[in-house]
Each structure stands twice: as structure tokens, then as C-alpha cells.
Design a protein around this motif. Sequence first.
Motif, PDB file in Angstrom:
ATOM      1  N   ASP A  97     -16.999   6.502 -25.501  1.00 25.21           N
ATOM      2  CA  ASP A  97     -16.042   5.709 -24.709  1.00 25.21           C
ATOM      3  C   ASP A  97     -16.689   4.399 -24.247  1.00 25.21           C
ATOM      4  O   ASP A  97     -17.885   4.361 -23.958  1.00 25.21           O
ATOM      5  N   HIS A  98     -15.872   3.353 -24.152  1.00 19.56           N
ATOM      6  CA  HIS A  98     -16.326   2.097 -23.553  1.00 19.56           C
ATOM      7  C   HIS A  98     -15.274   1.605 -22.565  1.00 19.56           C
ATOM      8  O   HIS A  98     -14.196   1.166 -22.968  1.00 19.56           O
ATOM      9  N   CYS A 151     -18.375  -4.185 -21.307  1.00 19.85           N
ATOM     10  CA  CYS A 151     -18.305  -2.733 -21.148  1.00 19.85           C
ATOM     11  C   CYS A 151     -18.883  -2.413 -19.784  1.00 19.85           C
ATOM     12  O   CYS A 151     -19.888  -2.976 -19.374  1.00 19.85           O
ATOM     13  N   ILE A 153     -20.192   0.385 -18.720  1.00 26.47           N
ATOM     14  CA  ILE A 153     -21.334   1.303 -18.669  1.00 26.47           C
ATOM     15  C   ILE A 153     -22.576   0.439 -18.504  1.00 26.47           C
ATOM     16  O   ILE A 153     -22.823  -0.485 -19.296  1.00 26.47           O
ATOM     17  N   HIS A 156     -24.945  -0.403 -21.294  1.00 25.19           N
ATOM     18  CA  HIS A 156     -24.294  -1.164 -22.375  1.00 25.19           C
ATOM     19  C   HIS A 156     -24.198  -2.643 -21.984  1.00 25.19           C
ATOM     20  O   HIS A 156     -24.517  -3.528 -22.773  1.00 25.19           O
ATOM     21  N   MET A 161     -23.479  -6.057 -24.081  1.00 25.23           N
ATOM     22  CA  MET A 161     -22.120  -5.751 -24.548  1.00 25.23           C
ATOM     23  C   MET A 161     -21.137  -6.467 -23.620  1.00 25.23           C
ATOM     24  O   MET A 161     -20.463  -5.857 -22.796  1.00 25.23           O
TER      25      MET A 161
HETATM   26 CU   LIG Z   1     -19.960   0.754 -23.537  1.00 23.55          CU
END
Ligand SMILES: [Cu+2]
Length: 168
Positions: A97-98, A151, A153, A156, A161
Motif C-alpha cells: 500500500d502507498h 507517499c 509512509i 518511502h 517517493m
Molecule cells: Cu509508499
Amino acid sequence: MDNSSGVGVLDKAALVLSALESGPATLAGLVAGTGLALPEVLRRIPALDEKSATATRVMVLTQGFINGRVMDMARVDVTAELGATEIWEIENLVGMDHPFHLHGFQFQVLDRNGVPEPYRSWKDTVNVPRHESARFIVRYENYPGKWMYHCHILDHEDHGMMGVLEVR
Ligand SMILES: [Cu+2]
């Protein structure tokens, strides 16, 4: 807050937390038994009109990358006009998941995997589960300048990202 039931605020919070521990819950389910009242009417959210969208931004998520690139502070990835309404299509190609987060603007999720969103809400993040996609609509109503999307997270985003949206 009405405390006449004799149940203190902390007790009410504990009841809500224990309901959450048992899994996904509705707002009505969470407040049941706490003595808290739900409002009669929830906030009205005017729909952003898909027909007024002037661009579709496709964001392909792979592990650590958005559209095959890592963040570069010196690069602008998306340029948009102040006041424009646009659709963003987020496609997650990998097995994780992102949660996709946009700074500066709130958006409305239109659909997930082509399935229309069951209710309208303002969001600044939409989780895009592994191998799934989501579309949202956003209006750059105010706040010209450079904004990040990434993203959510932490490792990430730390690995780049992320991208830059410039609204002008
Ligand atoms: Cu991510």
C-alpha cells in the motif's frame, strides 16, 4: 460537554478506544454508550464537478518512485493554474500500500478501482492499496506556490517517493 450522566470525559474516551480495538467501526457505533450525541446534520460538502476538470494527472507508484522518479527539489513535476480543477489518477503497481498525500489542497475521492466513492468527503490523503488505483478531484482554489505530494509512509518519503506541484 454534558457530563450529567456521571461518565467522565476520560471514561468516554476509554469506551471509544475499546470499541476501536475490536476492529473497524462506524461513528455511530463508537459513540453508542458514551452519552455523546451525534449531530443531526453533518457538514455539507459541495461536489467538485468532474466536467470542469481541465487536466488529468497520472501518478504511477512503484517501490520508492512516483512516475519512475525520486524527489528533486529543483524540479517541478506538475504545473497547474491557480483556480483550476483537475483529476489525479493514482495507480499503485506494486505489492504494498502507498498512502498518497497532497499538501496545500483538499480533494474528493471520485472512485477506487473504478468503483464510485460511496460518500463525499474532503481528504488530503488517500491510501492506494497494493495493485489498486484511485482517482480524486482537486481545485487549486488558493495558495499559489510549490507544494509537495508524497507517499505518507515515512521511509518511502524519506527515500524520495515525492514530487513537486507548482500552482501559479
Ligand atoms: Cu509508499
